[in-house]
Design an enzyme around this catalytic site. Structure first.
Site, PDB file in Angstrom:
ATOM      1  N   LYS A  93       1.575  -0.610 -15.223  1.00 55.50           N
ATOM      2  CA  LYS A  93       2.975  -0.967 -15.485  1.00 55.50           C
ATOM      3  C   LYS A  93       3.317  -2.406 -15.133  1.00 55.50           C
ATOM      4  O   LYS A  93       2.966  -2.898 -14.060  1.00 55.50           O
ATOM      5  CB  LYS A  93       3.903  -0.037 -14.686  1.00 55.50           C
ATOM      6  CG  LYS A  93       3.867   1.407 -15.161  1.00 55.50           C
ATOM      7  CD  LYS A  93       4.848   2.239 -14.346  1.00 55.50           C
ATOM      8  CE  LYS A  93       4.915   3.660 -14.850  1.00 55.50           C
ATOM      9  NZ  LYS A  93       5.873   4.466 -14.064  1.00 55.50           N
ATOM     10  N   GLY A 121      -6.823  -1.145  -4.503  1.00 57.38           N
ATOM     11  CA  GLY A 121      -7.777  -0.031  -4.500  1.00 57.38           C
ATOM     12  C   GLY A 121      -8.670   0.047  -5.722  1.00 57.38           C
ATOM     13  O   GLY A 121      -9.895   0.187  -5.607  1.00 57.38           O
ATOM     14  N   ARG A 139     -12.725   1.080   6.668  1.00 55.75           N
ATOM     15  CA  ARG A 139     -11.753   0.510   7.611  1.00 55.75           C
ATOM     16  C   ARG A 139     -12.224   0.626   9.062  1.00 55.75           C
ATOM     17  O   ARG A 139     -11.952  -0.261   9.870  1.00 55.75           O
ATOM     18  CB  ARG A 139     -10.388   1.191   7.425  1.00 55.75           C
ATOM     19  CG  ARG A 139      -9.690   0.720   6.150  1.00 55.75           C
ATOM     20  CD  ARG A 139      -8.407   1.453   5.905  1.00 55.75           C
ATOM     21  NE  ARG A 139      -7.670   0.850   4.800  1.00 55.75           N
ATOM     22  CZ  ARG A 139      -6.604   1.392   4.232  1.00 55.75           C
ATOM     23  NH1 ARG A 139      -6.152   2.548   4.667  1.00 55.75           N
ATOM     24  NH2 ARG A 139      -5.994   0.782   3.242  1.00 55.75           N
ATOM     25  N   GLY A 156      -0.971  -2.874  -0.287  1.00 55.83           N
ATOM     26  CA  GLY A 156       0.424  -3.326  -0.351  1.00 55.83           C
ATOM     27  C   GLY A 156       0.620  -4.715   0.220  1.00 55.83           C
ATOM     28  O   GLY A 156       1.369  -5.532  -0.323  1.00 55.83           O
TER      29      GLY A 156
END
Length: 398
Positions: free
Chosen positions: A198, A351, A41, A374
Protein backbone atom coordinates in the site's frame (compact mmCIF):
# COMPACT_ATOMS: atom_id res chain seq x y z
CA UNK A 1 24.29 12.43 16.08
CA UNK A 2 26.17 12.92 19.30
CA UNK A 3 25.47 10.26 21.95
CA UNK A 4 27.59 8.70 24.68
CA UNK A 5 28.69 5.24 23.54
CA UNK A 6 29.03 2.31 25.92
CA UNK A 7 32.27 1.32 24.19
CA UNK A 8 33.77 4.74 25.06
CA UNK A 9 32.81 4.33 28.73
CA UNK A 10 34.51 0.91 28.76
CA UNK A 11 37.62 2.32 27.07
CA UNK A 12 37.75 5.08 29.69
CA UNK A 13 37.59 2.49 32.50
CA UNK A 14 34.24 3.79 33.81
CA UNK A 15 32.32 0.48 33.81
CA UNK A 16 34.19 -1.81 36.23
CA UNK A 17 32.19 -2.40 39.41
CA UNK A 18 29.21 -0.42 38.12
CA UNK A 19 25.59 -1.57 37.92
CA UNK A 20 24.74 -1.64 34.21
CA UNK A 21 21.11 -1.83 33.03
CA UNK A 22 20.80 -2.89 29.38
CA UNK A 23 17.54 -2.46 27.47
CA UNK A 24 17.77 -5.09 24.73
CA UNK A 25 15.27 -6.16 22.09
CA UNK A 26 14.63 -9.83 22.83
CA UNK A 27 11.11 -9.91 21.37
CA UNK A 28 11.56 -13.17 19.46
CA UNK A 29 8.91 -15.30 17.74
CA UNK A 30 7.72 -18.43 19.58
CA UNK A 31 5.56 -21.41 18.64
CA UNK A 32 2.45 -22.46 20.57
CA UNK A 33 4.57 -24.50 22.97
CA UNK A 34 6.72 -21.43 23.78
CA UNK A 35 9.78 -22.60 21.82
CA UNK A 36 11.80 -19.85 20.15
CA UNK A 37 11.53 -20.24 16.37
CA UNK A 38 14.06 -17.56 15.34
CA UNK A 39 16.78 -16.16 17.62
CA UNK A 40 18.41 -13.32 15.61
CA UNK A 41 17.53 -10.68 18.20
CA UNK A 42 18.97 -12.71 21.07
CA UNK A 43 22.21 -13.27 19.14
CA UNK A 44 22.35 -9.55 18.31
CA UNK A 45 22.13 -8.68 22.03
CA UNK A 46 25.13 -10.82 23.06
CA UNK A 47 28.04 -8.44 22.16
CA UNK A 48 26.78 -5.68 24.49
CA UNK A 49 26.24 -8.13 27.36
CA UNK A 50 29.68 -9.70 26.86
CA UNK A 51 31.33 -6.26 26.78
CA UNK A 52 29.67 -5.31 30.09
CA UNK A 53 30.64 -8.59 31.80
CA UNK A 54 34.21 -8.44 30.49
CA UNK A 55 34.50 -4.87 31.81
CA UNK A 56 33.57 -6.10 35.31
CA UNK A 57 30.05 -4.71 35.57
CA UNK A 58 27.07 -6.05 37.49
CA UNK A 59 24.74 -6.62 34.55
CA UNK A 60 20.95 -6.43 34.32
CA UNK A 61 19.17 -6.97 31.00
CA UNK A 62 15.50 -6.53 30.20
CA UNK A 63 13.19 -6.56 27.19
CA UNK A 64 9.54 -6.81 26.29
CA UNK A 65 8.20 -10.06 24.82
CA UNK A 66 4.84 -10.26 23.07
CA UNK A 67 1.95 -8.07 24.19
CA UNK A 68 1.39 -8.67 27.92
CA UNK A 69 -1.23 -6.86 29.96
CA UNK A 70 0.40 -4.39 32.36
CA UNK A 71 0.20 -5.52 35.96
CA UNK A 72 -0.94 -9.06 35.03
CA UNK A 73 1.96 -11.47 34.59
CA UNK A 74 1.12 -14.73 32.82
CA UNK A 75 3.52 -17.69 32.27
CA UNK A 76 3.50 -17.13 28.48
CA UNK A 77 4.84 -13.59 29.06
CA UNK A 78 8.01 -14.92 30.70
CA UNK A 79 11.50 -14.32 29.35
CA UNK A 80 12.52 -17.78 30.65
CA UNK A 81 12.88 -19.27 27.10
CA UNK A 82 15.01 -16.25 26.17
CA UNK A 83 17.19 -16.78 29.26
CA UNK A 84 17.73 -20.40 28.28
CA UNK A 85 18.84 -19.49 24.74
CA UNK A 86 20.94 -16.58 25.99
CA UNK A 87 22.65 -18.91 28.46
CA UNK A 88 23.49 -21.34 25.63
CA UNK A 89 25.03 -18.52 23.59
CA UNK A 90 27.00 -17.11 26.54
CA UNK A 91 28.01 -20.47 27.99
CA UNK A 92 26.67 -19.60 31.44
CA UNK A 93 23.42 -19.82 33.38
CA UNK A 94 21.18 -16.75 33.09
CA UNK A 95 18.90 -16.21 36.07
CA UNK A 96 15.47 -14.63 35.50
CA UNK A 97 14.35 -12.10 38.14
CA UNK A 98 10.64 -11.24 38.58
CA UNK A 99 9.17 -8.24 40.47
CA UNK A 100 12.41 -6.33 40.07
CA UNK A 101 11.33 -2.68 39.98
CA UNK A 102 11.87 -2.07 43.72
CA UNK A 103 15.33 -3.63 43.83
CA UNK A 104 17.69 -6.14 42.23
CA UNK A 105 20.57 -7.97 43.85
CA UNK A 106 23.41 -8.32 41.34
CA UNK A 107 27.19 -8.25 41.85
CA UNK A 108 30.06 -7.43 39.47
CA UNK A 109 30.60 -10.26 36.97
CA UNK A 110 27.01 -11.47 37.44
CA UNK A 111 24.25 -11.34 34.81
CA UNK A 112 20.50 -11.38 35.48
CA UNK A 113 17.59 -11.14 33.07
CA UNK A 114 14.83 -8.92 34.43
CA UNK A 115 11.38 -10.28 33.63
CA UNK A 116 9.28 -8.85 30.77
CA UNK A 117 9.38 -5.06 31.26
CA UNK A 118 5.96 -4.50 29.66
CA UNK A 119 4.31 -6.27 32.61
CA UNK A 120 5.27 -3.29 34.79
CA UNK A 121 2.45 -0.77 35.28
CA UNK A 122 3.27 2.50 33.54
CA UNK A 123 5.90 1.08 31.14
CA UNK A 124 4.10 1.90 27.89
CA UNK A 125 2.97 5.34 29.07
CA UNK A 126 6.46 6.17 30.34
CA UNK A 127 5.31 6.78 33.91
CA UNK A 128 7.80 9.07 35.66
CA UNK A 129 7.66 7.31 39.05
CA UNK A 130 8.42 3.96 37.36
CA UNK A 131 11.24 5.51 35.31
CA UNK A 132 12.86 6.95 38.44
CA UNK A 133 12.67 3.61 40.25
CA UNK A 134 14.32 1.84 37.32
CA UNK A 135 17.00 4.54 37.03
CA UNK A 136 17.81 4.01 40.73
CA UNK A 137 18.69 0.37 40.00
CA UNK A 138 21.74 1.29 37.93
CA UNK A 139 24.80 3.48 37.53
CA UNK A 140 24.79 3.23 33.73
CA UNK A 141 21.80 2.77 31.44
CA UNK A 142 22.55 1.25 28.02
CA UNK A 143 19.96 1.34 25.26
CA UNK A 144 20.78 -1.42 22.77
CA UNK A 145 17.25 -1.92 21.41
CA UNK A 146 16.86 -0.13 18.08
CA UNK A 147 13.65 -2.06 17.39
CA UNK A 148 11.93 -0.04 20.17
CA UNK A 149 13.73 3.28 19.56
CA UNK A 150 10.59 4.83 18.04
CA UNK A 151 8.68 4.40 21.30
CA UNK A 152 8.93 6.69 24.33
CA UNK A 153 8.42 4.09 27.06
CA UNK A 154 9.76 3.57 30.56
CA UNK A 155 12.72 1.39 29.56
CA UNK A 156 13.47 3.23 26.29
CA UNK A 157 13.09 6.88 27.32
CA UNK A 158 12.15 7.47 30.97
CA UNK A 159 15.05 5.55 32.52
CA UNK A 160 17.46 7.37 30.17
CA UNK A 161 16.17 10.69 31.54
CA UNK A 162 16.96 9.85 35.15
CA UNK A 163 19.89 7.40 35.10
CA UNK A 164 23.28 8.79 36.22
CA UNK A 165 24.68 7.97 32.76
CA UNK A 166 22.65 7.06 29.64
CA UNK A 167 24.41 5.69 26.57
CA UNK A 168 24.03 3.74 23.33
CA UNK A 169 25.03 0.09 23.16
CA UNK A 170 26.94 -1.33 20.15
CA UNK A 171 23.80 -2.34 18.24
CA UNK A 172 22.12 1.05 18.65
CA UNK A 173 25.38 2.89 17.87
CA UNK A 174 25.80 0.84 14.67
CA UNK A 175 22.26 1.78 13.59
CA UNK A 176 22.99 5.48 14.24
CA UNK A 177 26.20 5.27 12.20
CA UNK A 178 24.56 3.40 9.30
CA UNK A 179 21.57 5.76 9.15
CA UNK A 180 23.85 8.82 9.27
CA UNK A 181 25.99 7.38 6.49
CA UNK A 182 22.96 6.54 4.32
CA UNK A 183 20.76 9.59 4.85
CA UNK A 184 22.64 12.46 6.51
CA UNK A 185 25.92 12.24 4.58
CA UNK A 186 25.25 9.89 1.63
CA UNK A 187 27.62 9.18 -1.21
CA UNK A 188 25.71 10.06 -4.41
CA UNK A 189 23.77 8.93 -6.30
CA UNK A 190 21.42 7.97 -3.46
CA UNK A 191 18.79 5.43 -4.53
CA UNK A 192 15.88 4.25 -2.39
CA UNK A 193 13.72 1.19 -2.95
CA UNK A 194 10.34 1.51 -1.25
CA UNK A 195 8.01 -1.40 -1.89
CA UNK A 196 4.97 -2.92 -0.29
CA UNK A 197 1.29 -3.50 -0.80
CA UNK A 198 0.00 0.00 0.00
CA UNK A 199 1.03 3.56 -0.84
CA UNK A 200 -0.98 4.77 2.19
CA UNK A 201 1.34 3.01 4.67
CA UNK A 202 4.47 4.38 2.98
CA UNK A 203 3.22 7.77 1.73
CA UNK A 204 5.05 9.85 4.33
CA UNK A 205 8.26 7.90 3.56
CA UNK A 206 7.85 8.46 -0.19
CA UNK A 207 7.30 12.19 0.37
CA UNK A 208 10.25 12.51 2.76
CA UNK A 209 12.60 10.60 0.42
CA UNK A 210 11.47 12.54 -2.66
CA UNK A 211 13.35 15.55 -1.20
CA UNK A 212 16.57 13.58 -0.65
CA UNK A 213 17.11 10.81 -3.18
CA UNK A 214 18.38 10.79 -6.76
CA UNK A 215 16.20 7.81 -7.70
CA UNK A 216 13.10 6.37 -6.03
CA UNK A 217 12.34 2.78 -7.04
CA UNK A 218 8.81 1.69 -6.13
CA UNK A 219 7.61 -1.91 -6.08
CA UNK A 220 4.67 -4.16 -5.23
CA UNK A 221 1.22 -2.60 -4.87
CA UNK A 222 2.92 0.80 -4.53
CA UNK A 223 4.34 0.45 -8.06
CA UNK A 224 0.85 -0.35 -9.37
CA UNK A 225 -0.49 2.93 -7.97
CA UNK A 226 2.44 4.77 -9.60
CA UNK A 227 1.67 3.00 -12.90
CA UNK A 228 -1.88 4.37 -12.66
CA UNK A 229 -0.39 7.79 -11.96
CA UNK A 230 1.64 7.45 -15.18
CA UNK A 231 -1.52 6.67 -17.17
CA UNK A 232 -1.01 2.90 -17.48
CA UNK A 233 -3.68 0.21 -17.00
CA UNK A 234 -3.09 -2.36 -14.23
CA UNK A 235 -6.03 -4.74 -14.68
CA UNK A 236 -7.28 -6.09 -11.36
CA UNK A 237 -3.94 -5.58 -9.59
CA UNK A 238 -3.69 -4.36 -5.99
CA UNK A 239 -3.57 -0.54 -5.98
CA UNK A 240 -5.01 2.57 -4.34
CA UNK A 241 -6.58 4.67 -7.12
CA UNK A 242 -7.60 7.40 -4.65
CA UNK A 243 -3.90 8.04 -3.97
CA UNK A 244 -2.96 8.61 -7.63
CA UNK A 245 -2.74 12.43 -7.06
CA UNK A 246 -0.29 11.79 -4.19
CA UNK A 247 1.81 9.52 -6.40
CA UNK A 248 1.77 12.15 -9.15
CA UNK A 249 2.94 14.75 -6.61
CA UNK A 250 5.92 12.53 -5.65
CA UNK A 251 6.80 12.04 -9.35
CA UNK A 252 6.57 15.83 -9.91
CA UNK A 253 8.68 16.61 -6.82
CA UNK A 254 11.40 14.23 -8.01
CA UNK A 255 11.27 15.57 -11.59
CA UNK A 256 11.64 19.16 -10.37
CA UNK A 257 14.96 18.13 -8.77
CA UNK A 258 16.17 16.33 -11.88
CA UNK A 259 15.53 12.97 -10.17
CA UNK A 260 13.16 10.19 -11.20
CA UNK A 261 10.70 7.49 -10.16
CA UNK A 262 11.30 4.72 -12.74
CA UNK A 263 7.94 3.33 -13.93
CA UNK A 264 8.03 -0.38 -14.98
CA UNK A 265 8.29 -0.95 -18.74
CA UNK A 266 7.32 -4.61 -18.40
CA UNK A 267 5.60 -6.70 -15.74
CA UNK A 268 4.88 -10.31 -14.80
CA UNK A 269 1.16 -11.04 -14.61
CA UNK A 270 -1.15 -13.92 -13.68
CA UNK A 271 -4.90 -14.50 -13.76
CA UNK A 272 -4.98 -15.49 -10.08
CA UNK A 273 -2.95 -14.96 -6.91
CA UNK A 274 -1.38 -18.37 -6.29
CA UNK A 275 2.04 -20.02 -6.20
CA UNK A 276 1.10 -22.29 -9.10
CA UNK A 277 -0.52 -19.54 -11.24
CA UNK A 278 0.85 -19.26 -14.76
CA UNK A 279 3.27 -16.32 -15.03
CA UNK A 280 3.28 -14.22 -18.22
CA UNK A 281 5.66 -11.37 -19.06
CA UNK A 282 3.92 -8.41 -20.71
CA UNK A 283 4.85 -4.89 -21.74
CA UNK A 284 3.49 -2.43 -19.17
CA UNK A 285 1.16 -0.99 -21.82
CA UNK A 286 -0.38 -4.41 -22.58
CA UNK A 287 -1.87 -5.37 -19.19
CA UNK A 288 -5.34 -6.89 -19.67
CA UNK A 289 -8.39 -6.09 -17.56
CA UNK A 290 -8.27 -9.49 -15.83
CA UNK A 291 -4.50 -9.48 -15.19
CA UNK A 292 -2.86 -9.33 -11.75
CA UNK A 293 0.61 -7.73 -11.72
CA UNK A 294 2.72 -9.80 -9.31
CA UNK A 295 6.28 -8.75 -10.23
CA UNK A 296 8.32 -6.35 -12.35
CA UNK A 297 9.37 -7.74 -15.73
CA UNK A 298 12.92 -8.81 -16.69
CA UNK A 299 13.55 -5.66 -18.79
CA UNK A 300 12.56 -3.40 -15.87
CA UNK A 301 14.59 -5.53 -13.42
CA UNK A 302 17.69 -5.29 -15.65
CA UNK A 303 17.27 -1.52 -16.01
CA UNK A 304 16.96 -1.05 -12.24
CA UNK A 305 19.90 -3.40 -11.62
CA UNK A 306 22.14 -1.17 -13.76
CA UNK A 307 21.07 1.89 -11.74
CA UNK A 308 21.73 0.11 -8.46
CA UNK A 309 25.18 -1.07 -9.55
CA UNK A 310 26.12 2.55 -10.31
CA UNK A 311 24.74 3.95 -7.02
CA UNK A 312 26.78 5.49 -4.21
CA UNK A 313 24.22 4.72 -1.49
CA UNK A 314 21.19 2.40 -1.47
CA UNK A 315 18.32 2.34 1.04
CA UNK A 316 16.16 -0.79 0.66
CA UNK A 317 12.73 -1.33 2.21
CA UNK A 318 10.53 -3.98 0.64
CA UNK A 319 10.58 -6.66 -2.11
CA UNK A 320 9.41 -5.55 -5.59
CA UNK A 321 7.15 -8.56 -6.25
CA UNK A 322 5.50 -11.56 -4.62
CA UNK A 323 8.91 -13.16 -4.04
CA UNK A 324 7.43 -15.90 -1.85
CA UNK A 325 6.09 -17.44 -5.11
CA UNK A 326 9.07 -18.54 -7.23
CA UNK A 327 7.36 -17.62 -10.50
CA UNK A 328 7.12 -14.01 -9.29
CA UNK A 329 10.45 -13.75 -7.46
CA UNK A 330 12.74 -12.83 -10.38
CA UNK A 331 12.40 -9.06 -9.89
CA UNK A 332 13.25 -9.15 -6.18
CA UNK A 333 16.13 -11.58 -6.77
CA UNK A 334 17.57 -9.37 -9.54
CA UNK A 335 17.33 -6.30 -7.27
CA UNK A 336 18.88 -8.21 -4.35
CA UNK A 337 21.80 -9.49 -6.43
CA UNK A 338 22.38 -6.02 -7.93
CA UNK A 339 22.57 -4.53 -4.43
CA UNK A 340 24.98 -7.31 -3.42
CA UNK A 341 27.16 -6.63 -6.50
CA UNK A 342 27.12 -2.83 -6.09
CA UNK A 343 30.03 -0.99 -4.49
CA UNK A 344 27.45 1.34 -2.89
CA UNK A 345 26.92 1.51 0.85
CA UNK A 346 23.57 -0.26 1.35
CA UNK A 347 21.22 -0.24 4.31
CA UNK A 348 18.21 -2.58 4.37
CA UNK A 349 15.32 -2.89 6.79
CA UNK A 350 11.81 -4.29 7.22
CA UNK A 351 10.69 -7.88 7.80
CA UNK A 352 10.01 -8.82 4.16
CA UNK A 353 13.29 -7.27 3.08
CA UNK A 354 15.19 -9.35 5.63
CA UNK A 355 13.36 -12.46 4.42
CA UNK A 356 14.45 -11.69 0.84
CA UNK A 357 18.06 -11.11 1.95
CA UNK A 358 17.99 -14.49 3.72
CA UNK A 359 16.36 -16.25 0.75
CA UNK A 360 19.10 -15.11 -1.64
CA UNK A 361 21.94 -15.47 0.88
CA UNK A 362 23.32 -11.95 0.45
CA UNK A 363 23.67 -11.01 4.16
CA UNK A 364 27.42 -10.45 3.86
CA UNK A 365 27.00 -8.23 0.77
CA UNK A 366 24.59 -5.71 2.32
CA UNK A 367 26.38 -2.84 4.06
CA UNK A 368 24.05 -2.75 7.06
CA UNK A 369 20.93 -4.77 7.90
CA UNK A 370 18.68 -2.86 10.28
CA UNK A 371 17.12 -4.81 13.16
CA UNK A 372 14.13 -2.51 13.64
CA UNK A 373 11.00 -2.56 11.48
CA UNK A 374 8.90 0.36 12.72
CA UNK A 375 11.93 2.32 13.90
CA UNK A 376 13.61 1.95 10.50
CA UNK A 377 10.48 3.21 8.71
CA UNK A 378 10.20 6.23 11.01
CA UNK A 379 13.84 7.13 10.30
CA UNK A 380 13.03 7.01 6.56
CA UNK A 381 10.10 9.34 7.24
CA UNK A 382 12.59 11.86 8.60
CA UNK A 383 11.39 11.56 12.20
CA UNK A 384 13.67 11.89 15.21
CA UNK A 385 13.27 8.75 17.29
CA UNK A 386 12.54 9.29 21.02
CA UNK A 387 15.39 6.99 22.12
CA UNK A 388 17.90 8.90 19.95
CA UNK A 389 16.53 12.23 21.17
CA UNK A 390 16.94 11.50 24.89
CA UNK A 391 20.41 9.94 24.48
CA UNK A 392 21.52 12.96 22.47
CA UNK A 393 20.10 15.28 25.15
CA UNK A 394 21.93 13.40 27.93
CA UNK A 395 25.19 13.55 25.93
CA UNK A 396 24.91 17.34 25.74
CA UNK A 397 24.42 17.54 29.51
CA UNK A 398 27.43 15.32 30.22
Amino acid sequence: MNVIRFSDLIAAGKVAGQRVFIRADLNVPQDDAGNITEDTRIRASIPCIEQALKAGAAVMVTSHLGRPTEGEFKPEDSLAPVAKRMGELLGREVKVVANWVDGVSVVPGELVLLENCRVNKGEKKNDEALAKKMAALCDIFVNDAFGTAHRAEGTTYGIAQFAKIACAGPLLAAEIDAITKALATPKRPLLAIVAGSKVSTKLTILKALSDKVDGLIVGGGIANTFMLAAGLKIGKSLAEPDLVPEAQAVIAAMKARGAAVPIPVDVVVAKRFAADAEATVKAAADVADDDLILDIGPQTAAMLAEQLKAAGTIVWNGPVGVFEFDAFAHGTETIARAIAASSAFSIAGGGDTLAAIAKYGIEKDVGYISTGGGAFLEILEGKTLPAFEILSQRAQEA
